[in-house]
Design a protein around this motif. Structure first.
Motif, PDB file in Angstrom:
ATOM      1  N   LEU A   1       0.970  -1.338  -0.032  1.00  0.00           N
ATOM      2  CA  LEU A   1       0.137  -0.143   0.160  1.00  0.00           C
ATOM      3  C   LEU A   1       0.874   1.411  -0.167  1.00  0.00           C
ATOM      4  N   GLY A   2       1.812   1.174   0.776  1.00  0.00           N
ATOM      5  CA  GLY A   2       2.868   2.390   0.876  1.00  0.00           C
ATOM      6  C   GLY A   2       3.270   2.563  -0.495  1.00  0.00           C
ATOM      7  N   ALA A   3       3.962   1.695  -1.167  1.00  0.00           N
ATOM      8  CA  ALA A   3       4.541   1.458  -2.549  1.00  0.00           C
ATOM      9  C   ALA A   3       3.730   2.096  -3.438  1.00  0.00           C
ATOM     10  N   TYR A   4       2.199   1.720  -3.426  1.00  0.00           N
ATOM     11  CA  TYR A   4       1.142   1.943  -4.139  1.00  0.00           C
ATOM     12  C   TYR A   4       0.973   3.665  -4.034  1.00  0.00           C
ATOM     13  N   ILE A   5       0.967   4.195  -2.762  1.00  0.00           N
ATOM     14  CA  ILE A   5       0.852   5.861  -2.705  1.00  0.00           C
ATOM     15  C   ILE A   5       1.853   6.549  -3.114  1.00  0.00           C
ATOM     16  N   ILE A   6       3.130   5.885  -3.036  1.00  0.00           N
ATOM     17  CA  ILE A   6       4.250   6.838  -3.283  1.00  0.00           C
ATOM     18  C   ILE A   6       4.276   6.800  -5.168  1.00  0.00           C
ATOM     19  N   THR A   7       3.876   5.703  -5.541  1.00  0.00           N
ATOM     20  CA  THR A   7       3.930   5.641  -7.011  1.00  0.00           C
ATOM     21  C   THR A   7       2.664   6.432  -7.553  1.00  0.00           C
ATOM     22  N   ALA A   8       1.561   6.659  -6.825  1.00  0.00           N
ATOM     23  CA  ALA A   8       0.410   7.275  -7.216  1.00  0.00           C
ATOM     24  C   ALA A   8       0.652   8.724  -7.377  1.00  0.00           C
ATOM     25  N   PHE A   9       1.411   9.538  -6.110  1.00  0.00           N
ATOM     26  CA  PHE A   9       1.926  10.696  -6.038  1.00  0.00           C
ATOM     27  C   PHE A   9       2.831  11.009  -7.271  1.00  0.00           C
ATOM     28  N   ALA A  10       3.961   9.948  -7.410  1.00  0.00           N
ATOM     29  CA  ALA A  10       4.933  10.390  -8.545  1.00  0.00           C
ATOM     30  C   ALA A  10       4.172  10.325 -10.044  1.00  0.00           C
ATOM     31  N   ALA A  11       3.160   9.466 -10.002  1.00  0.00           N
ATOM     32  CA  ALA A  11       2.467   9.215 -11.433  1.00  0.00           C
ATOM     33  C   ALA A  11       1.512  10.449 -11.695  1.00  0.00           C
ATOM     34  N   PHE A  12       0.745  10.876 -10.659  1.00  0.00           N
ATOM     35  CA  PHE A  12      -0.312  11.694 -10.754  1.00  0.00           C
ATOM     36  C   PHE A  12      -0.016  13.129 -10.274  1.00  0.00           C
ATOM     37  N   ASP A  13       0.371  13.375  -9.011  1.00  0.00           N
ATOM     38  CA  ASP A  13       0.603  14.396  -8.230  1.00  0.00           C
ATOM     39  C   ASP A  13       1.488  15.335  -9.188  1.00  0.00           C
ATOM     40  N   LYS A  14       2.608  14.798  -9.480  1.00  0.00           N
ATOM     41  CA  LYS A  14       3.536  15.703 -10.210  1.00  0.00           C
ATOM     42  C   LYS A  14       3.167  16.332 -11.223  1.00  0.00           C
ATOM     43  N   PRO A  15       2.873  15.567 -12.266  1.00  0.00           N
ATOM     44  CA  PRO A  15       2.246  16.305 -13.639  1.00  0.00           C
ATOM     45  C   PRO A  15       1.245  17.005 -13.371  1.00  0.00           C
ATOM     46  N   ASN A  16       0.503  17.030 -12.370  1.00  0.00           N
ATOM     47  CA  ASN A  16      -0.730  17.944 -12.374  1.00  0.00           C
ATOM     48  C   ASN A  16      -0.645  19.195 -11.568  1.00  0.00           C
ATOM     49  N   VAL A  17       0.484  19.085 -10.649  1.00  0.00           N
ATOM     50  CA  VAL A  17       0.821  20.233  -9.696  1.00  0.00           C
ATOM     51  C   VAL A  17       2.201  20.932 -10.052  1.00  0.00           C
ATOM     52  N   VAL A  18       3.212  20.218 -10.168  1.00  0.00           N
ATOM     53  CA  VAL A  18       4.611  20.716 -10.446  1.00  0.00           C
ATOM     54  C   VAL A  18       4.552  21.165 -12.072  1.00  0.00           C
ATOM     55  N   SER A  19       4.252  20.077 -12.868  1.00  0.00           N
ATOM     56  CA  SER A  19       4.445  20.294 -14.439  1.00  0.00           C
ATOM     57  C   SER A  19       3.253  20.928 -15.325  1.00  0.00           C
ATOM     58  N   LYS A  20       2.120  21.103 -14.506  1.00  0.00           N
ATOM     59  CA  LYS A  20       1.104  21.812 -15.165  1.00  0.00           C
ATOM     60  C   LYS A  20       1.186  23.381 -15.308  1.00  0.00           C
ATOM     61  N   VAL A  21       1.080  23.798 -16.455  1.00  0.00           N
ATOM     62  CA  VAL A  21       1.360  25.317 -16.760  1.00  0.00           C
ATOM     63  C   VAL A  21      -0.129  26.104 -16.904  1.00  0.00           C
ATOM     64  N   CYS A  22      -0.011  27.263 -16.548  1.00  0.00           N
ATOM     65  CA  CYS A  22      -1.228  28.320 -16.508  1.00  0.00           C
ATOM     66  C   CYS A  22      -1.497  28.206 -17.992  1.00  0.00           C
ATOM     67  N   THR A  23      -2.716  28.063 -18.397  1.00  0.00           N
ATOM     68  CA  THR A  23      -3.315  28.098 -19.919  1.00  0.00           C
ATOM     69  C   THR A  23      -4.074  29.258 -19.984  1.00  0.00           C
ATOM     70  N   GLN A  24      -4.423  29.870 -18.957  1.00  0.00           N
ATOM     71  CA  GLN A  24      -5.578  30.929 -19.200  1.00  0.00           C
ATOM     72  C   GLN A  24      -5.726  31.752 -17.761  1.00  0.00           C
ATOM     73  N   VAL A  25      -5.597  33.103 -18.171  1.00  0.00           N
ATOM     74  CA  VAL A  25      -5.815  34.055 -16.993  1.00  0.00           C
ATOM     75  C   VAL A  25      -7.150  34.834 -17.320  1.00  0.00           C
ATOM     76  N   ASP A  26      -7.960  34.893 -16.034  1.00  0.00           N
ATOM     77  CA  ASP A  26      -9.238  35.458 -16.302  1.00  0.00           C
ATOM     78  C   ASP A  26      -9.272  36.615 -15.281  1.00  0.00           C
ATOM     79  N   ILE A  27      -9.512  37.942 -15.796  1.00  0.00           N
ATOM     80  CA  ILE A  27      -9.430  39.087 -15.113  1.00  0.00           C
ATOM     81  C   ILE A  27     -11.030  39.934 -15.005  1.00  0.00           C
ATOM     82  N   ASN A  28     -11.417  39.910 -13.776  1.00  0.00           N
ATOM     83  CA  ASN A  28     -12.668  40.403 -13.403  1.00  0.00           C
ATOM     84  C   ASN A  28     -12.733  41.389 -12.612  1.00  0.00           C
ATOM     85  N   ILE A  29     -12.988  42.723 -13.336  1.00  0.00           N
ATOM     86  CA  ILE A  29     -13.110  43.775 -12.523  1.00  0.00           C
ATOM     87  C   ILE A  29     -14.593  44.425 -12.324  1.00  0.00           C
TER      88      ILE A  29
END
Length: 264
Positions: free
Chosen positions: A17-45
């Motif tokens: 289970l521990g190995a699975y959690i580590i693998t899940a973070f490595a496989a899913f968290d890193k691409p979504n949080v670290v590698s993802k870039v901002c694709t749109q900026v919405d400015i509301n005044i």
């Protein structure tokens, strides 16, 4: 040696289970949080159509100058707090809110300061007063605000003239009728109406060193003066004609002094 297979199986499952959690973070968290870039900026005044002091393009330029515009940047490095603090340094921004979404968007919402009065003093000062009685710098902003002219320093503008304007703006009739406040050298007040070729003199404003008392004194003073003027408009000028008088003095409670318009 007796082997506790039950315990061994539990330990093995925990390790898996521990190995699975580590693998899940490595496989899913890193691409979504670290590698993802901002694709749109919405400015509301908020209230952009009403205030108009700032635009989305000006906000973008301000962030770009400070190297904070998030588009194409890694979401992990987009600091929403720094963006908010930077935007709130603008003299026209009351509140800035910034947050990130999971789909790579950065949302920025701004609340503008609300101008209530424009000051064009005889000494050359040209600025706005907001609804908190604070000074705002001059800009390209144009609106149908009351303009105050004459002998006005910044202290008198914030302390007295802004309260006078607040009283006028609180009435639908006077907000549309009075276009200018003029302060004489002795701080006597003249009002210039939209309709009619006359000037209204109301006298000097009541004074107090206490803001709460000062607000009440000026509000009561203006209510009394403008009520008398409204009755004079209704029962006097409506019969005699709006252009009959060039100067109307309502300084004193028991009389209205009018100067007739000179006909050449």
């Amino acid at each position: 040696m007796h082997i506790n297979w039950k315990k061994t199986i539990i330990v093995t499952l925990d390790l898996m289970l521990g190995a699975y959690i580590i693998t899940a973070f490595a496989a899913f968290d890193k691409p979504n949080v670290v590698s993802k870039v901002c694709t749109q900026v919405d400015i509301n005044i908020k209230d952009e159509a009403t205030n108009g002091f700032i635009t989305a393009s000006e906000i973008k330029n301000r962030l770009e100058r400070n190297k904070l515009y998030p588009l194409s940047k890694l979401m992990h490095f987009v600091n929403t707090r720094i963006i908010e603090e930077t935007l709130e340094q603008s003299p026209f921004v009351k509140k800035a809110e910034c947050y990130k979404t999971e789909d790579g968007h950065v949302n920025i919402t701004l609340t503008q300061r609300m101008p209530t009065l424009r000051i064009k003093s005889i000494n050359g000062d040209d600025y706005y007063i907001d609804d908190n009685h604070s000074i705002m710098p001059n800009s390209h902003y144009t609106s149908d605000l009351i303009i105050a002219t004459g002998h006005i320093n910044k202290w008198f503008a914030r302390t007295y003239v802004s309260l006078l304007a607040e009283s006028l703006m609180g009435s639908d009739f006077w907000r549309n009728q009075i276009v200018q406040i003029h302060v004489l050298s002795d701080h006597g007040i003249e009002l210039v109406p939209r309709v009619g070729n006359h000037i209204v003199y109301i006298g000097q404003l009541p004074e107090s060193n206490f803001i709460g008392q000062r607000k009440k004194l000026i509000a009561d003073f203006m209510a009394k003066k403008m009520n008398r003027l409204e009755k004079f408009y209704k029962y006097g000028l409506s019969q005699a004609g709006w252009n009959k008088y060039s100067y109307i003095n309502i300084e004193f409670d028991n009389q209205i002094i009018c100067k007739k318009t000179t006909v050449n």
